[in-house]
Design a protein around this motif. Sequence first.
Motif, PDB file in Angstrom:
ATOM      1  N   PHE A 280       0.868  -1.019   0.031  1.00 20.84           N
ATOM      2  CA  PHE A 280       0.041  -0.095  -0.149  1.00 20.84           C
ATOM      3  C   PHE A 280       0.873   1.143  -0.305  1.00 20.84           C
ATOM      4  O   PHE A 280       1.695   1.369   0.789  1.00 20.84           O
ATOM      5  CB  PHE A 280      -1.074  -0.223   1.214  1.00 20.84           C
TER       6      PHE A 280
ATOM      7  N   SER B 265      -7.584   8.052  -0.518  1.00 24.72           N
ATOM      8  CA  SER B 265      -7.585   6.823  -0.161  1.00 24.72           C
ATOM      9  C   SER B 265      -6.256   5.904  -0.315  1.00 24.72           C
ATOM     10  O   SER B 265      -6.224   4.825  -0.142  1.00 24.72           O
ATOM     11  CB  SER B 265      -8.771   6.101  -0.739  1.00 24.72           C
TER      12      SER B 265
ATOM     13  N   TRP C 137      -3.522   1.120  -3.542  1.00 25.62           N
ATOM     14  CA  TRP C 137      -3.230  -0.383  -3.316  1.00 25.62           C
ATOM     15  C   TRP C 137      -2.289  -1.196  -4.585  1.00 25.62           C
ATOM     16  O   TRP C 137      -2.910  -1.012  -5.580  1.00 25.62           O
ATOM     17  CB  TRP C 137      -4.445  -1.214  -3.090  1.00 25.62           C
TER      18      TRP C 137
ATOM     19  N   THR D  23      -2.730  -6.993  -3.533  1.00 21.41           N
ATOM     20  CA  THR D  23      -3.532  -7.792  -2.331  1.00 21.41           C
ATOM     21  C   THR D  23      -3.835  -9.177  -2.632  1.00 21.41           C
ATOM     22  O   THR D  23      -4.245  -9.340  -3.566  1.00 21.41           O
ATOM     23  CB  THR D  23      -4.817  -6.993  -2.198  1.00 21.41           C
TER      24      THR D  23
ATOM     25  N   ASP E 190      -5.230  -0.991  -7.588  1.00 22.73           N
ATOM     26  CA  ASP E 190      -5.859   0.091  -8.084  1.00 22.73           C
ATOM     27  C   ASP E 190      -5.219   0.612  -9.439  1.00 22.73           C
ATOM     28  O   ASP E 190      -5.870   1.465  -9.934  1.00 22.73           O
ATOM     29  CB  ASP E 190      -5.315   1.312  -7.051  1.00 22.73           C
TER      30      ASP E 190
ATOM     31  N   SER F 220     -12.669  -5.525  -3.341  1.00 22.07           N
ATOM     32  CA  SER F 220     -11.791  -4.705  -3.432  1.00 22.07           C
ATOM     33  C   SER F 220     -10.666  -4.946  -2.172  1.00 22.07           C
ATOM     34  O   SER F 220     -10.875  -5.333  -0.960  1.00 22.07           O
ATOM     35  CB  SER F 220     -12.375  -3.461  -3.241  1.00 22.07           C
TER      36      SER F 220
ATOM     37  N   THR G 136      -9.585  -2.610  -0.249  1.00 18.05           N
ATOM     38  CA  THR G 136     -10.242  -2.051   0.922  1.00 18.05           C
ATOM     39  C   THR G 136     -11.298  -2.723   1.729  1.00 18.05           C
ATOM     40  O   THR G 136     -11.104  -2.951   3.039  1.00 18.05           O
ATOM     41  CB  THR G 136     -10.997  -0.676   0.517  1.00 18.05           C
TER      42      THR G 136
ATOM     43  N   ASN H  61      -9.222  -5.498   3.681  1.00 17.97           N
ATOM     44  CA  ASN H  61      -8.593  -4.919   4.824  1.00 17.97           C
ATOM     45  C   ASN H  61      -9.729  -4.834   5.909  1.00 17.97           C
ATOM     46  O   ASN H  61      -9.339  -4.713   6.813  1.00 17.97           O
ATOM     47  CB  ASN H  61      -7.917  -3.637   4.663  1.00 17.97           C
TER      48      ASN H  61
END
Length: 172
Positions: A67, A75, A78, A81, A108, A147, A149, A152
């Motif tokens: 990240f 935001s 990323w 992941t 991203d 996603s 996000t 996480n």
Amino acid sequence: MLDRDPYKDLPDLPTFTLTSENLEDGGKAPTWMLSKLFGIEGGEDVNPQLSWFGFPEETKSFVLTCFDPDAPTPSGFWHWTVSNLPVSVTSVAKGGAGALGGVKHLNDGGTREFLGAAPPAGHGAHRYIFCVTAVDTEELDIDENTSPTVVNFNLFFHGIARAFLTVTHEEK
């Protein structure tokens, strides 16, 4: 820029050790780790070798992320992941993201593989925080369309320990 800690408002978890044969924690990102996809000269979008150990005995799986909290967005950005890594997986080879098991999520930049560093020229140094989170369940209830996000967000409830390694890069 380098004052934002993206993990400060999350539960305070025990830590374990994350190491690399090609990166030094707090050091500079090597050229091969930069983003070819985003046009960085010499970039190859190659993930570093990573190994982790000392995680809690009750660990049942891992989530691996990279990240950039310093990206010019509200935001961050990323870069990588991978969730639901079996507890038997405790390393990834340099450039081995494609062979890594688990669930690969869109970064991203729109790919499911590691996306290298690519801060905007003149924006200053960016941090690339590699994090391995030990998880209390073999599989989070997510799929490849989840996603980073939301992955996480699931770790808010299922993360039991974390390990970090951070490098920086700046485009002049």
